[in-house]
Design a protein around this motif. Structure first.
Motif, PDB file in Angstrom:
ATOM      1  N   SER A 108     -13.471  13.979  16.456  1.00 14.22           N
ATOM      2  CA  SER A 108     -13.982  14.370  17.772  1.00 14.22           C
ATOM      3  C   SER A 108     -14.787  15.651  17.724  1.00 14.22           C
ATOM      4  N   ILE A 109     -14.832  16.287  16.554  1.00 14.26           N
ATOM      5  CA  ILE A 109     -15.597  17.537  16.428  1.00 14.26           C
ATOM      6  C   ILE A 109     -16.427  17.502  15.146  1.00 14.26           C
ATOM      7  N   ILE A 110     -17.436  18.346  15.145  1.00 11.02           N
ATOM      8  CA  ILE A 110     -18.194  18.603  13.909  1.00 11.02           C
ATOM      9  C   ILE A 110     -18.013  20.072  13.599  1.00 11.02           C
ATOM     10  N   SER A 111     -17.467  20.366  12.395  1.00 11.29           N
ATOM     11  CA  SER A 111     -17.118  21.752  12.071  1.00 11.29           C
ATOM     12  C   SER A 111     -17.439  22.040  10.620  1.00 11.29           C
ATOM     13  N   GLY A 112     -17.374  23.294  10.263  1.00  9.72           N
ATOM     14  CA  GLY A 112     -17.601  23.725   8.896  1.00  9.72           C
ATOM     15  C   GLY A 112     -17.302  25.200   8.748  1.00  9.72           C
ATOM     16  N   LEU A 113     -17.108  25.646   7.481  1.00 12.66           N
ATOM     17  CA  LEU A 113     -16.829  27.061   7.208  1.00 12.66           C
ATOM     18  C   LEU A 113     -18.093  27.709   6.644  1.00 12.66           C
ATOM     19  N   ALA A 114     -18.392  28.922   7.134  1.00 15.07           N
ATOM     20  CA  ALA A 114     -19.584  29.642   6.691  1.00 15.07           C
ATOM     21  C   ALA A 114     -19.195  31.040   6.234  1.00 15.07           C
ATOM     22  N   ASP A 115     -19.960  31.585   5.287  1.00 16.06           N
ATOM     23  CA  ASP A 115     -19.727  32.977   4.878  1.00 16.06           C
ATOM     24  C   ASP A 115     -20.689  33.936   5.571  1.00 16.06           C
ATOM     25  N   ARG A 116     -21.649  33.392   6.346  1.00 18.95           N
ATOM     26  CA  ARG A 116     -22.517  34.225   7.179  1.00 18.95           C
ATOM     27  C   ARG A 116     -22.707  33.509   8.508  1.00 18.95           C
ATOM     28  N   PHE A 117     -22.591  34.250   9.630  1.00 20.86           N
ATOM     29  CA  PHE A 117     -22.720  33.632  10.953  1.00 20.86           C
ATOM     30  C   PHE A 117     -23.122  34.719  11.935  1.00 20.86           C
ATOM     31  N   ASP A 118     -24.225  34.444  12.650  1.00 24.96           N
ATOM     32  CA  ASP A 118     -24.717  35.451  13.609  1.00 24.96           C
ATOM     33  C   ASP A 118     -24.892  34.803  14.975  1.00 24.96           C
ATOM     34  N   ASP A 119     -23.829  34.143  15.420  1.00 28.96           N
ATOM     35  CA  ASP A 119     -23.806  33.501  16.737  1.00 28.96           C
ATOM     36  C   ASP A 119     -25.012  32.574  16.890  1.00 28.96           C
ATOM     37  N   ASP A 120     -25.951  32.935  17.757  1.00 29.43           N
ATOM     38  CA  ASP A 120     -27.081  32.040  18.021  1.00 29.43           C
ATOM     39  C   ASP A 120     -28.353  32.468  17.305  1.00 29.43           C
ATOM     40  N   LYS A 121     -28.225  33.256  16.219  1.00 30.83           N
ATOM     41  CA  LYS A 121     -29.415  33.740  15.519  1.00 30.83           C
ATOM     42  C   LYS A 121     -29.478  33.119  14.123  1.00 30.83           C
ATOM     43  N   GLY A 122     -30.090  32.015  14.045  1.00 29.03           N
ATOM     44  CA  GLY A 122     -30.342  31.439  12.726  1.00 29.03           C
ATOM     45  C   GLY A 122     -29.341  30.365  12.367  1.00 29.03           C
ATOM     46  N   PRO A 123     -29.655  29.584  11.290  1.00 34.10           N
ATOM     47  CA  PRO A 123     -28.814  28.462  10.877  1.00 34.10           C
ATOM     48  C   PRO A 123     -27.535  28.931  10.189  1.00 34.10           C
ATOM     49  N   LEU A 124     -26.570  28.009  10.094  1.00 31.82           N
ATOM     50  CA  LEU A 124     -25.272  28.290   9.494  1.00 31.82           C
ATOM     51  C   LEU A 124     -25.377  28.319   7.967  1.00 31.82           C
ATOM     52  N   SER A 125     -24.647  29.252   7.320  1.00 36.03           N
ATOM     53  CA  SER A 125     -24.587  29.314   5.860  1.00 36.03           C
ATOM     54  C   SER A 125     -23.311  28.613   5.417  1.00 36.03           C
ATOM     55  N   ARG A 126     -23.357  27.279   5.295  1.00 37.81           N
ATOM     56  CA  ARG A 126     -22.161  26.481   5.044  1.00 37.81           C
ATOM     57  C   ARG A 126     -21.607  26.675   3.628  1.00 37.81           C
ATOM     58  N   LEU A 127     -20.291  26.581   3.494  1.00 40.11           N
ATOM     59  CA  LEU A 127     -19.618  26.523   2.208  1.00 40.11           C
ATOM     60  C   LEU A 127     -19.295  25.062   1.899  1.00 40.11           C
ATOM     61  N   LEU A 128     -19.252  24.729   0.623  1.00 48.33           N
ATOM     62  CA  LEU A 128     -18.996  23.358   0.209  1.00 48.33           C
ATOM     63  C   LEU A 128     -17.518  23.031   0.392  1.00 48.33           C
ATOM     64  N   ASN A 129     -17.241  21.887   0.990  1.00 49.99           N
ATOM     65  CA  ASN A 129     -15.877  21.392   1.137  1.00 49.99           C
ATOM     66  C   ASN A 129     -15.493  20.707  -0.174  1.00 49.99           C
ATOM     67  N   GLU A 130     -14.529  21.297  -0.923  1.00 50.16           N
ATOM     68  CA  GLU A 130     -14.178  20.802  -2.247  1.00 50.16           C
ATOM     69  C   GLU A 130     -12.962  19.881  -2.235  1.00 50.16           C
TER      70      GLU A 130
END
Length: 787
Positions: free
Chosen positions: A77-99
């Motif tokens: 029911s959701i789309i989620s991911g973990l990032a090591d850089r995140f600036d709210d609404d400024k720029g794309p997500l820096s996703r980490l690989l799900n291992e």
């Protein structure tokens, strides 16, 4: 699924369109290693609204090589991911690989201690829902090991080999009909699988923190136990495979005694590590080897009796003796007698072979030496031969009992005697060569190459000398070539040509057949050089003459009589046909003719004309006449050059091809009176394209003031003709006098010309000067005049 992929494609765009809401867990997230912790807002689950976006901050782990593991109850029911850089609404997500593995329910992200914060971002919520989520931090090695521990154990269990067969070889298990290939293939496959598993465990071990070593951590202890079990199984399988290989090799040599003998070193290597194998394996190996060793004596006794050469017997009695010792068996007296002969025989055969090879090497070294030896070369060769023959084996096998007179022993004795005689003869040849080399080197110092050739030819039986002095013919040839080359450099053409004749006829060489082609090429090359040098020196002489004389204006005709345009030497020698020589000389003469009749006059004409028009009052008459003289000798087809000559030739007609445009020409004196009156002439060919059937023109002749200043009182011209017909002012035809009022322009009107043909207007006048005058002419349609 497709809509989910499309949504992921547009995630960078969506992030830039709407803000994210931060979810702040209570209690706060803990980054220590531990069990799963449920993430809540106090005692309640977080409420997620459809279409909204959220994020949760996770702190850095306490050590490197950690995972953050997250579980969500309703992941679809959701789309989620973990990032090591995140600036709210400024720029794309820096996703980490799900291992996490593909079938895992959890998400597994590698997190580093060097990153201050991580962000679990919910990028899309498909429906209103409660977020039921747990998390835990744990070392990567633990996750990788614990999640696969059961799988690792299963792999080990599946790839263990039953020991029953191995432990009963020699007892209930017979190897006579044993399927070696199938068992070895099974061992190979299972060992490969276990090696891969061991490698996987080793890669996990690289993630161990220092604190885990020697600890009582249950997963760590399980890891050590599993790794040890794998090592033990691999060792067993390796030993099993080695034992099978030994038995298979022995089985493969049945009915092939030489193959069995060749395999004995491998059997010895196996027995030297007998502690690795159970007693039944070693006992069976000893039994098999003992039975096979008994086959050696009759086989090799028969081989020795029938052997028809003196090569070594291909049996290592030392290896056989050692195998007897390893299995604790005592060889028979027949074997000992045979082994003693083979040992003595092989020592002699091998020693003889080494002496033979050493003498062959000395011979090859001498044959391969292509430089002149120094005074000690053959002394050193003799010393090498002496040292080598000291290891020559003695002939005879009188102490070898029944083997003393076998054929191979006799053949070996004969070979020893033959080689000893060959060594004596070689020693004598090398001593004689030593004395000759000393004499040859004295000749060489004096460059007496012919005496060297004669000395070598008197000792042709020492055929190796010819090879060492193979370049002596070349040196003799080079000496003559150098003398000819020196004469060419000094431009001593006669000496060079005489030297060429002598070399062409010279046949005195060590190996004339080998040097003949080179000598012929050398003669041809020197002959070509002679011709090229004569051509070059001739050309240089002509070039120097041209560079010195192209600006001369006096006696230009005499320049073309100068012998500089002849070759510096008349070549008479040729190694080919006279026709070839004549053709080559003709090519040189043609080249000189080109220089004389094209390049030289063209260069002179271009230079003199440029200098002439630069200042026609600076010796202009002589320059113009020099140009005309050069033009008379010019045989080229460059129209520009011919036009320049025509401009300076008073008798050449200058074409007038356009209406109402003045054409400048030069009036030249045709007589030579530098201090008195001279006759001047200029000619114009009026060839103006026109549609008129009987064209007529007003012709304006603009004259220098010096020529026309007295035209009011006396005629400025002496004679004026059109196509050699005299022109007189009569009827409608007039010749108006020039004066200051018309800028000294004479008018001829109307002047009838011949359509599409030559209409040459010639004007002659006299003037008390010796110079060049500029005259300009212009033709136009007649102007209607009254009266």
């Amino acid at each position: 699924m497709k809509s989910r992929i499309l949504l992921l494609t547009f995630i960078p765009f969506l992030i830039g369109c709407a803000a994210f809401k931060q979810l702040e867990p209570d209690p706060e997230v803990v980054s220590q290693e531990g069990p799963y912790i449920e993430l809540k807002d106090d005692d309640d689950h977080f409420e997620l609204d459809r279409g909204k976006r959220y994020y949760i901050e996770f702190p850095a782990p306490v050590e490197d090589n950690f995972y953050l593991v997250i579980t969500v109850s309703d992941k679809n029911s959701i789309i989620s991911g973990l990032a090591d850089r995140f600036d709210d609404d400024k720029g794309p997500l820096s996703r980490l690989l799900n291992e996490a593995p593909k079938d895992a329910e959890e998400d597994v992200y590698p997190v580093k201690r060097s990153v201050q914060k991580f962000y679990w971002v919910i990028e899309r919520v498909d429906r209103d829902m409660l977020l039921q989520m747990t998390y835990r931090y744990l070392p990567q090695w633990r996750y990788k090991f614990e999640t696969q521990y059961e799988s690792f154990q299963n792999i080990l269990a599946e790839n263990r080999v039953d020991r029953t067969t191995y432990e009963n070889i020699g007892g209930s298990v017979s190897l006579r009909n044993f399927n070696f290939s199938k068992t070895q293939q099974e061992l190979s496959q299972k060992s490969a699988n276990l090696e891969a598993l061991f490698s996987q465990l080793s890669s996990i071990e690289k993630l161990f923190p220092a604190s885990i070593l020697n600890s009582q951590d249950e997963a760590y202890r399980n890891y050590l136990t599993l790794k040890e079990d794998i090592q033990l199984e691999l060792t067993f399988q390796k030993n099993y495979a080695t034992a099978l290989k030994v038995f298979e090799t022995e089985m493969g040599t049945r009915n092939n005694i030489p193959a069995f003998a060749a395999a004995i070193p491998g059997f010895l290597d196996f027995l030297k590590e007998k502690e690795k194998y159970p007693a039944n394996i070693i006992t069976e190996a000893n039994r098999v080897f003992d039975a096979r060793l008994g086959e050696l004596t009759p086989y090799y006794d028969d081989l020795v009796q029938k052997k028809n050469d003196f090569d070594p017997v291909e049996l290592s009695v030392e290896d056989v003796d050692n195998l007897y010792k390893e299995i604790g068996s005592v060889p028979s007296s027949d074997y000992r007698a045979l082994a003693d002969f083979i040992r003595v025989y092989n020592q002699k055969a091998i020693s003889l072979k080494k002496v033979r090879e050493g003498m062959d090497k000395i011979r090859r070294d001498i044959e391969n030496k292509k430089s002149w030896p120094d005074n000690n070369y053959f002394n050193n060769i003799s010393s090498q031969l002496s040292d080598l023959t000291k290891s020559m084996p003695a002939a005879g096998f009188s102490t070898q009992g029944k083997y003393a007179n076998v054929r191979c022993a006799g053949l070996l004795n004969n070979a020893i005697h033959t080689l000893r005689g060959e060594a004596i003869r070689a020693s004598e040849d090398y001593k004689r060569a030593q004395a000759l080399v000393v004499q040859l080197n004295r000749y060489a110092n004096d460059r007496s190459y012919r005496q060297m050739v004669q000395l070598i030819n008197r000792n042709k039986d020492l055929n190796f000398l010819a090879g060492m002095y193979a370049d002596l013919d070349q040196k003799s040839l080079q000496s003559q070539e150098n003398q000819i080359t020196s004469a060419l450099k000094q431009q001593n053409w006669k000496q060079a040509e005489d030297g060429l004749r002598l070399l062409h006829r010279d046949n005195d060489f060590i190996n004339y057949n080998s040097i003949a082609a080179t000598k012929s090429r050398t003669v041809k090359a020197l002959e070509d050089t002679l011709l090229a040098r004569v051509e070059r020196i001739t050309r240089q002489r002509v070039d120097a003459f041209v560079n010195e004389k192209y600006n001369v204006v006096d006696d230009v005709e005499g320049l073309y009589r100068d012998p500089v345009f002849e070759p510096v030497w008349n070549i008479t020698f040729t190694s080919g046909s006279q026709n070839d020589l004549i053709a080559r000389k003709e090519r040189l003469n043609n080249r000189l003719k080109t220089l004389k009749e094209n390049e030289f006059p063209a260069k002179a004409i271009e230079f003199l004309y440029k200098d002439f028009v630069k200042d026609i009052n600076n010796n202009g008459v002589m320059k113009a006449r020099a140009i005309v003289t050069h033009g008379q000798h010019y045989k080229g087809n460059n129209s520009k050059i011919r036009n320049l000559v025509a401009e300076c030739d008073p008798w050449a007609s200058k074409w007038l091809t356009k209406e109402v445009e003045y054409r400048k020409i030069y009036a030249m004196p045709t007589t030579t009176n530098p201090s008195g009156v001279n006759t001047y002439v200029f000619r114009v060919n009026i060839r103006i394209p026109t549609d008129a059937r009987f064209p007529a023109y007003d012709v304006n002749i603009k004259l220098p003031k010096a020529v026309a200043e007295n035209a009011a009182t006396s005629s400025w011209y002496e004679q004026m003709t059109m196509n050699k017909d005299l022109l007189k002012p009569e009827g409608r035809f007039t010749i108006n006098a020039p004066g200051p009022e018309n800028d000294y322009t004479a008018l001829i009107t109307p002047l009838q010309v011949v359509k599409d043909s030559d209409s040459v207007l010639e004007v002659r006048f006299k003037h008390n000067s010796f110079k060049v005058f500029e005259v300009s002419l212009m033709a136009q349609k007649p102007i209607l005049r009254k009266n």
